[in-house]
Design a protein around this motif. Sequence first.
Motif, PDB file in Angstrom:
ATOM      1  N   VAL A  98       2.957  -0.316  -6.142  1.00 51.63           N
ATOM      2  CA  VAL A  98       1.774   0.502  -5.860  1.00 51.63           C
ATOM      3  C   VAL A  98       1.607   1.423  -7.063  1.00 51.63           C
ATOM      4  O   VAL A  98       2.589   1.917  -7.611  1.00 51.63           O
ATOM      5  CB  VAL A  98       1.986   1.325  -4.570  1.00 51.63           C
ATOM      6  CG1 VAL A  98       0.824   2.265  -4.314  1.00 51.63           C
ATOM      7  CG2 VAL A  98       2.202   0.399  -3.376  1.00 51.63           C
ATOM      8  N   SER A 139       0.822  -1.205   0.000  1.00 55.08           N
ATOM      9  CA  SER A 139       0.000   0.000   0.000  1.00 55.08           C
ATOM     10  C   SER A 139       0.858   1.258   0.000  1.00 55.08           C
ATOM     11  O   SER A 139       2.068   1.216   0.223  1.00 55.08           O
ATOM     12  CB  SER A 139      -0.944  -0.015   1.191  1.00 55.08           C
ATOM     13  OG  SER A 139      -0.188  -0.158   2.358  1.00 55.08           O
ATOM     14  N   ARG A 140       0.182   2.371  -0.261  1.00 50.65           N
ATOM     15  CA  ARG A 140       0.847   3.676  -0.326  1.00 50.65           C
ATOM     16  C   ARG A 140       1.369   4.061   1.052  1.00 50.65           C
ATOM     17  O   ARG A 140       0.716   3.845   2.061  1.00 50.65           O
ATOM     18  CB  ARG A 140      -0.170   4.722  -0.815  1.00 50.65           C
ATOM     19  CG  ARG A 140       0.457   6.089  -0.976  1.00 50.65           C
ATOM     20  CD  ARG A 140      -0.551   7.109  -1.480  1.00 50.65           C
ATOM     21  NE  ARG A 140       0.074   8.422  -1.466  1.00 50.65           N
ATOM     22  CZ  ARG A 140       0.245   9.186  -2.543  1.00 50.65           C
ATOM     23  NH1 ARG A 140      -0.190   8.786  -3.710  1.00 50.65           N
ATOM     24  NH2 ARG A 140       0.832  10.355  -2.456  1.00 50.65           N
ATOM     25  N   ASP A 186       1.847   6.062  -5.623  1.00 50.14           N
ATOM     26  CA  ASP A 186       2.542   6.077  -4.331  1.00 50.14           C
ATOM     27  C   ASP A 186       3.108   7.477  -4.080  1.00 50.14           C
ATOM     28  O   ASP A 186       3.048   8.353  -4.944  1.00 50.14           O
ATOM     29  CB  ASP A 186       3.674   5.028  -4.372  1.00 50.14           C
ATOM     30  CG  ASP A 186       3.995   4.447  -3.000  1.00 50.14           C
ATOM     31  OD1 ASP A 186       3.593   5.046  -1.975  1.00 50.14           O
ATOM     32  OD2 ASP A 186       4.665   3.401  -2.950  1.00 50.14           O
TER      33      ASP A 186
END
Length: 270
Positions: free
Chosen positions: A187, A11-12, A190
């Motif tokens: 991602v 995830s970011r 990001d």
Amino acid sequence: MSLADEYVAESRTDRIKIHGPEGFEGMRAAGLLAAEAMDALTPFVKPGVTTAEIDRLAREYIMDHGAQPACIYYRGYSHTLCISPNHVVCHGIPSERALREGDIANVDITVVLDGWYGDTSRMYAIGEVAPRAKRLIDVTYEALARGIAAVKPGARFGDIGHAIQSYVEAQRCGVVRDFCGHGLGKVFHDSPNVLHFGRPNTGAELKPGMFFTIEPMVNLGKPQVKLLNDGWTAVTRDKSLSAQCEHSIGVTETGCEVFTASPVGLFRPN
Ligand code: MF3
Ligand code: CO
Ligand code: CO
């Protein structure tokens, strides 16, 4: 990629990720596939072809090469490409509208290959276009080139923005502020936001192993945009023509590597 996969994906984060050799390998392959998909579409970006047809060809090409279209399912988007003609700045939705002689259009593709994202967009002149349209495409291409040329360890993100903005404004065009480039890797979007305007020697320092896009949007008129009711399509407020070019790049020890270069030299506008 299924929605379920998204939940387990990386995830970011606010931190800007630093990638190693394995990341460069993944991005090289993903970027090459994105560029090759665009090369394969190029003969079809012609008068009379609908943008939905180009989108369908892109989806097939990506799936046939063991990858996934990144934009399908992305925040409710349901197409492989964004196709942005004339005064559309970005995120144009493929439709039954056919491209017409004299149009200019941006085609933006993002693939996911083995978890790595390759994101690139190019400008197309559809048949013969007006000289000011051709000039806008050339200015936008050069703006991206100047942004990329500013990338090296020790430089800052503001240097990239400044290289782009100072050039674009000297050409009496407007650089869009409301959309930016982005970190990417495993991602899609990001950290950081990569602004296409800015002051020299400001912002985070560039370090080897950072991956991001540079994707300036340039308007023949003013920089302001407005969003259409579909929630995606961004257009110029003053209805002026808009262009965009995008590469995914990685910072190296000496400068940068462009992951999405066309292997047959088709990135530069015709
Ligand atoms: N490829 C676009 C970018 O450069 C993102 C498109 S998101 C979509 O960041 F959902 F509109 F496709
Ligand atoms: Co992008
Ligand atoms: Co893109």
